[in-house]
Motif scaffolding. Structure first.
Motif, PDB file in Angstrom:
ATOM      1  N   ASP A 214      -1.538   8.873  -7.473  1.00 31.12           N
ATOM      2  CA  ASP A 214      -1.083   7.879  -6.781  1.00 31.12           C
ATOM      3  C   ASP A 214      -0.392   9.102  -5.273  1.00 31.12           C
ATOM      4  O   ASP A 214      -0.309   7.992  -4.249  1.00 31.12           O
ATOM      5  N   GLY A 232      -6.164   0.432  -7.384  1.00 33.46           N
ATOM      6  CA  GLY A 232      -4.554  -0.600  -7.636  1.00 33.46           C
ATOM      7  C   GLY A 232      -4.187  -0.278  -9.579  1.00 33.46           C
ATOM      8  O   GLY A 232      -3.771  -1.052  -9.807  1.00 33.46           O
ATOM      9  N   LYS A 233      -5.231   0.529  -9.752  1.00 23.75           N
ATOM     10  CA  LYS A 233      -4.457   0.916 -11.596  1.00 23.75           C
ATOM     11  C   LYS A 233      -5.062   2.242 -12.476  1.00 23.75           C
ATOM     12  O   LYS A 233      -5.335   2.475 -11.696  1.00 23.75           O
TER      13      LYS A 233
END
Ligand code: BTX
Length: 326
Positions: A214, A232-233
């Motif tokens: 991240d 986003g996952k």
């Protein structure tokens, strides 16, 4: 191996399976079954156990083991033998060491952490523990050293196709074999060979894919990205490892029989972010700029410099508009 087989039984069952049935099928005692279940739970598998019902697999951890990768493999050779490590200096170095000890063709070496992850030209490759896929394939093809650059194209296309299929993200290849999403690097590939004058003895294809990372250090934040940052996952890694190997083997076997085909090249070119762009070719002693116009069957990049085509087969090529070259 007994532990892996019990895991397979649990996965195939999709429900409860009694300790008695497991012990009969495996030919081991009930207490040996219990010990394997304990070891699996320690590895992060969530296994329910209820008296009179037995055991049930509720969820698997995101680990890169034979048990997690193998069910997704459609290969005959690649990954049929998998060496896994919690920590290693570099999976490429480990693959080379194991090649000397007789590891078979197609062996996969995969680590949760590398403390000396290597890039090309002596650069380093960083990756947080468990955040990516740090793996190397050992190949023992009967090819000439000059054919190896074509195998690196195959690796690049295989990762690009697997990432697209698995994540739905618009991955592209930066010639010869970086994989990018939205202009940032998601995967790097380091191919190393040992060879005699006219014959490759062994080839190690090291592949690093940023999956669930991240944040990158400040020095990389403009040029590096990960699947989790783009989508986003988080993603499970084992199915992606298998997808890369499945795609790689398909193209690799065709290559060993027929060399680089027009069909391969067409697919590669469609996904190549370098073509049609201004590029800067940096080689020891000179720098030249031009338009990347084609890729040859030998895997070379053709650059129109205004003074005739320049055919590039190695070295460093920066692509204007991508990864910091404006
Ligand atoms: P490369 O030389 O093209 O890329 C290395 C450069 O990329 C570094 O100098 C740094 O700027 C940047 N970089 C470092 N880490 C990352 C990262 N995680 N994501 C994006 N950019 C990064 C590419 O070399 C070849 C990399 C191969 C890595 C695999 S991992 C498994 C195997 N084992 C091993 O030691 N190397 C390969």
């Amino acid at each position: 191996m007994v532990k892996e087989e019990i895991l397979n039984l649990l996965k195939q069952q999709h429900g409860w399976i009694s300790g008695e049935v497991i012990s009969q099928q495996m030919g081991i005692t009930r207490s040996a079954v219990w010990k394997c279940m304990k070891a699996l739970k320690e590895q992060g598998y969530h296994i329910e156990s209820v008296t009179n019902k037995g055991y049930r697999l509720v969820s698997s951890p995101d680990v890169l083991t034979w048990g997690e990768i193998h069910p997704f493999l459609e290969t005959r050779m690649l990954g049929q033998k998998i060496y896994t490590y919690d920590q290693v200096d570099s999976t490429n170095l480990e693959a080379r060491r194991m090649a000397e000890r007789g590891a078979p063709d197609g062996s996969l070496f995969v680590a949760e952490t590398q403390n000396q992850g290597r890039g090309r030209l002596g650069r380093s490759w960083i990756g947080e523990p468990g955040g990516g896929i740090w793996m190397s394939l050992l190949l023992l093809p009967q090819v000439k050293p000059s054919d190896v650059s074509q195998i690196t194209l195959i690796a690049g296309l295989a990762v690009c196709l697997a990432v697209r299929q698995y994540s739905g993200l618009p991955a592209l290849i930066k010639w010869p074999n970086d994989v990018l999403i939205h202009g940032k690097k998601i995967c790097g590939i380091l191919t190393e060979m040992t060879a005699e004058i006219d014959r490759v003895s062994s080839l190690v294809v090291g592949i690093g894919i940023n999956v669930n990372i991240d944040q990158f250090p400040a020095t990389l934040k403009d040029t590096a990205t990960s699947l989790s940052m783009e989508a986003g996952k988080q993603f499970a890694r084992a199915p992606l490892v298998a997808s890369v190997l499945n795609a790689f083997e398909r193209h690799y076997f065709t290559f060993l029989e027929q060399g680089i085909t027009h069909e391969f090249l067409t697919q590669y070119k469609q996904l190549c972010a370098t073509l049609g762009r201004q590029v800067k070719v940096v080689k020891p002693g000179y720098v030249q700029e031009g338009l990347a116009s084609d890729i040859t069957l030998a895997g070379e990049l053709v650059v129109d410099t205004g003074q005739g085509p320049l055919v590039v087969n190695a070295g460093e090529v920066s692509v204007r508009g991508i990864m910091g070259y404006q």
